[in-house]
Design a protein around this motif. Structure first.
Motif, PDB file in Angstrom:
ATOM      1  N   LEU A 165     -82.115 -14.359  56.052  1.00  0.00           N
ATOM      2  CA  LEU A 165     -82.042 -15.733  55.802  1.00  0.00           C
ATOM      3  C   LEU A 165     -80.820 -16.034  55.072  1.00  0.00           C
ATOM      4  CD1 LEU A 165     -83.786 -18.320  55.620  1.00  0.00           C
ATOM      5  CD2 LEU A 165     -84.737 -17.629  53.420  1.00  0.00           C
ATOM      6  N   THR A 166     -80.446 -15.236  54.108  1.00  0.00           N
ATOM      7  CA  THR A 166     -79.031 -15.598  53.381  1.00  0.00           C
ATOM      8  C   THR A 166     -77.875 -15.758  54.456  1.00  0.00           C
ATOM      9  OG1 THR A 166     -79.939 -14.186  51.526  1.00  0.00           O
ATOM     10  CG2 THR A 166     -77.617 -14.588  51.420  1.00  0.00           C
ATOM     11  N   GLU A 167     -77.891 -14.950  55.120  1.00  0.00           N
ATOM     12  CA  GLU A 167     -76.764 -14.910  56.269  1.00  0.00           C
ATOM     13  C   GLU A 167     -76.842 -16.302  56.919  1.00  0.00           C
ATOM     14  OE1 GLU A 167     -74.301 -13.001  56.087  1.00  0.00           O
ATOM     15  OE2 GLU A 167     -75.316 -12.162  54.341  1.00  0.00           O
TER      16      GLU A 167
ATOM     17  N   TRP B 195     -78.011 -19.111  55.907  1.00  0.00           N
ATOM     18  CA  TRP B 195     -77.639 -20.440  54.974  1.00  0.00           C
ATOM     19  C   TRP B 195     -76.191 -20.369  55.094  1.00  0.00           C
ATOM     20  CZ3 TRP B 195     -79.722 -24.740  53.640  1.00  0.00           C
ATOM     21  CH2 TRP B 195     -80.920 -24.902  53.689  1.00  0.00           C
ATOM     22  N   LYS B 196     -75.437 -19.179  55.024  1.00  0.00           N
ATOM     23  CA  LYS B 196     -73.921 -18.884  54.951  1.00  0.00           C
ATOM     24  C   LYS B 196     -73.338 -19.440  56.227  1.00  0.00           C
ATOM     25  CE  LYS B 196     -73.411 -15.095  51.755  1.00  0.00           C
ATOM     26  NZ  LYS B 196     -73.423 -13.694  51.509  1.00  0.00           N
ATOM     27  N   SER B 197     -73.880 -19.107  57.403  1.00  0.00           N
ATOM     28  CA  SER B 197     -73.631 -19.263  58.665  1.00  0.00           C
ATOM     29  C   SER B 197     -73.607 -20.888  58.939  1.00  0.00           C
ATOM     30  CB  SER B 197     -74.255 -18.742  59.791  1.00  0.00           C
ATOM     31  OG  SER B 197     -75.366 -19.387  59.943  1.00  0.00           O
ATOM     32  N   PHE B 198     -74.382 -21.586  58.195  1.00  0.00           N
ATOM     33  CA  PHE B 198     -74.463 -22.980  58.260  1.00  0.00           C
ATOM     34  C   PHE B 198     -73.298 -23.827  57.426  1.00  0.00           C
ATOM     35  CE2 PHE B 198     -78.482 -24.916  60.555  1.00  0.00           C
ATOM     36  CZ  PHE B 198     -78.743 -23.661  61.269  1.00  0.00           C
ATOM     37  N   GLY B 199     -72.566 -22.991  56.582  1.00  0.00           N
ATOM     38  CA  GLY B 199     -71.440 -23.273  55.816  1.00  0.00           C
ATOM     39  C   GLY B 199     -71.922 -23.711  54.470  1.00  0.00           C
ATOM     40  N   TRP B 200     -72.685 -23.046  53.782  1.00  0.00           N
ATOM     41  CA  TRP B 200     -73.244 -23.566  52.555  1.00  0.00           C
ATOM     42  C   TRP B 200     -72.779 -22.031  51.689  1.00  0.00           C
ATOM     43  CZ3 TRP B 200     -77.687 -26.793  50.599  1.00  0.00           C
ATOM     44  CH2 TRP B 200     -77.646 -27.907  51.489  1.00  0.00           C
ATOM     45  N   ASP B 201     -72.493 -22.365  50.310  1.00  0.00           N
ATOM     46  CA  ASP B 201     -71.922 -21.555  49.471  1.00  0.00           C
ATOM     47  C   ASP B 201     -73.311 -20.944  48.840  1.00  0.00           C
ATOM     48  OD1 ASP B 201     -71.302 -20.011  47.095  1.00  0.00           O
ATOM     49  OD2 ASP B 201     -69.449 -21.552  46.884  1.00  0.00           O
TER      50      ASP B 201
ATOM     51  N   VAL C 215     -80.915 -18.416  47.548  1.00  0.00           N
ATOM     52  CA  VAL C 215     -82.205 -17.606  48.046  1.00  0.00           C
ATOM     53  C   VAL C 215     -82.719 -16.841  46.908  1.00  0.00           C
ATOM     54  CG1 VAL C 215     -82.882 -15.876  49.655  1.00  0.00           C
ATOM     55  CG2 VAL C 215     -81.115 -17.681  50.242  1.00  0.00           C
ATOM     56  N   ALA C 216     -83.603 -17.526  46.138  1.00  0.00           N
ATOM     57  CA  ALA C 216     -84.369 -16.821  44.994  1.00  0.00           C
ATOM     58  C   ALA C 216     -85.457 -15.998  45.459  1.00  0.00           C
ATOM     59  CB  ALA C 216     -84.757 -18.143  44.068  1.00  0.00           C
ATOM     60  N   ASN C 217     -85.165 -14.608  45.224  1.00  0.00           N
ATOM     61  CA  ASN C 217     -86.382 -13.743  45.743  1.00  0.00           C
ATOM     62  C   ASN C 217     -87.293 -13.923  44.524  1.00  0.00           C
ATOM     63  OD1 ASN C 217     -85.322 -12.621  48.170  1.00  0.00           O
ATOM     64  ND2 ASN C 217     -83.817 -11.861  46.964  1.00  0.00           N
ATOM     65  N   THR C 218     -88.527 -14.350  45.111  1.00  0.00           N
ATOM     66  CA  THR C 218     -89.644 -14.463  44.055  1.00  0.00           C
ATOM     67  C   THR C 218     -90.912 -13.802  44.471  1.00  0.00           C
ATOM     68  OG1 THR C 218     -90.227 -16.385  45.120  1.00  0.00           O
ATOM     69  CG2 THR C 218     -89.011 -16.868  43.263  1.00  0.00           C
ATOM     70  N   ILE C 219     -91.718 -13.600  43.261  1.00  0.00           N
ATOM     71  CA  ILE C 219     -93.251 -13.075  43.677  1.00  0.00           C
ATOM     72  C   ILE C 219     -94.181 -14.221  43.606  1.00  0.00           C
ATOM     73  CG2 ILE C 219     -94.879 -11.409  42.795  1.00  0.00           C
ATOM     74  CD1 ILE C 219     -92.739  -9.837  41.601  1.00  0.00           C
TER      75      ILE C 219
ATOM     76  N   VAL D 117     -75.885 -17.667  47.498  1.00  0.00           N
ATOM     77  CA  VAL D 117     -76.157 -16.548  46.613  1.00  0.00           C
ATOM     78  C   VAL D 117     -77.464 -16.158  46.723  1.00  0.00           C
ATOM     79  CG1 VAL D 117     -74.242 -16.585  45.126  1.00  0.00           C
ATOM     80  CG2 VAL D 117     -76.236 -17.710  44.511  1.00  0.00           C
ATOM     81  N   GLU D 118     -77.826 -14.864  46.526  1.00  0.00           N
ATOM     82  CA  GLU D 118     -79.355 -14.353  46.600  1.00  0.00           C
ATOM     83  C   GLU D 118     -79.372 -13.800  45.262  1.00  0.00           C
ATOM     84  OE1 GLU D 118     -79.916 -11.757  49.827  1.00  0.00           O
ATOM     85  OE2 GLU D 118     -81.833 -11.182  49.050  1.00  0.00           O
TER      86      GLU D 118
END
Ligand SMILES: Cc1ncc(C[n+]2csc(CCOP(=O)(O)OP(=O)(O)O)c2C)c(N)n1
Length: 268
Positions: free
Chosen positions: A191-193, A195-201, A228-232, A203-204
């Motif tokens: 998922l993080t990749e 968003w990056k590939s869509f041109g967004w800055d 990208v906020a890894n949550t529970i 972080v995870e």
């Protein structure tokens, strides 16, 4: 305890009481993003509780509107209205509907609940503020299951196209959606990749860690930002954490008592 942690603790206890009293659902969805809301409203967002429509305010939109209980509780706890009013949550005729509503609720910008729409509103509002040369920032929380919606990715294209450096998308990455694990229902692979590939800055981070949330939200960029906020899912109550049942189940009797005891004991 620092302020954002005190706020998160109060919001979780409010949500438990609201959802239990109303026999409503989505408690685990609310607990998942409570820490994100607590840091936003303690340390990041510009707002005026006495003037909710202040032109220079920052904009917050909950795109996964089913977790609205946490937004109402946060707004009450920071002073937009009294916490007593939360007792009306999800009652007949109440302005506090289960999916978040802006009608008559100071501090809520837009009603959401149909997934995939809040982020589209956010890119439009960010573009409008850029055109107006406003200093106002726009923040939106989307669910990871919500990222199954094509409209999320249309908004992502739009954010990059118009270089919306005043916009931050936070993905509540709890690895669950309503009926199962995200990777089993509709895998989001890297998922993080994406968003990056869509041109967004992008972080995870650990999305339940207040320091990490704060520093991710304080970054500056010339691009639109994604966290990208890894949550529970269900964070804060041991038997709700990563337990799909609590997407819909409402806490009654012993469940309520045990959850309240755990939340009240939290002095992290
Ligand atoms: C367009 C649309 N389809 C279906 C639903 C029903 N629904 C409510 S919550 C939910 C799961 C969403 O998953 P996610 O975004 O990951 O939220 P979380 O697991 O954090 O609660 C679904 C499918 C909806 N609200 N809107």
């Amino acid at each position: 305890m620092e302020d954002s942690k005190v706020l998160a603790k109060r919001v979780r206890i409010d949500c438990l009481k609201m959802i239990s009293r109303a026999h409503a659902s989505h408690i685990a969805s609310a607990f998942s993003l409570t820490d994100l809301l607590a840091v936003l409203y303690s340390d990041v967002l510009k707002y005026d509780i006495n003037n909710p429509d202040w032109t220079d305010r920052d904009i917050f939109i909950l795109s996964k509107g089913h977790a609205g209980a946490a937004v109402y509780a946060t707004l009450a706890e920071v002073g937009f209205f009294s916490t007593k009013e939360l007792e009306n949550y999800y009652q007949n005729g109440s302005k506090f509907s289960g999916h978040v509503s802006h009608k008559g609720v100071p501090g809520v910008e837009v009603s959401t609940g149909s997934l995939g729409h809040g982020i589209g509103l956010a890119v439009g509002m960010a573009l409008a503020r850029k055109i107006d040369k406003s200093s106002s920032q726009v923040y939106v929380i989307v669910g990871d299951g919500e990222c199954d919606e094509g409209s999320v990715w249309e908004a992502a294209l739009f954010g990059h196209q118009f270089a919306l450096d005043n916009l931050t998308v936070i993905v509540d990455r709890n690895h669950f959606q309503a009926m199962g694990r995200t990777e089993e229902i509709m895998s989001l692979v890297s998922l993080t990749e994406k968003w990056k590939s869509f041109g967004w800055d992008t972080v995870e981070i650990d999305g339940n860690d207040h320091e990490q949330i704060k520093s991710a939200l304080q970054r500056k960029s010339e691009k639109p930002q994604c966290i990208v906020a890894n949550t529970i899912k269900g964070k804060g109550v041991s038997f709700m954490e990563n337990n799909l049942l609590w997407h819909y189940r409402d806490p009654q009797d012993n469940y309520f008592d045990d959850a309240l005891a755990e939340l009240e004991a939290d002095n992290a």
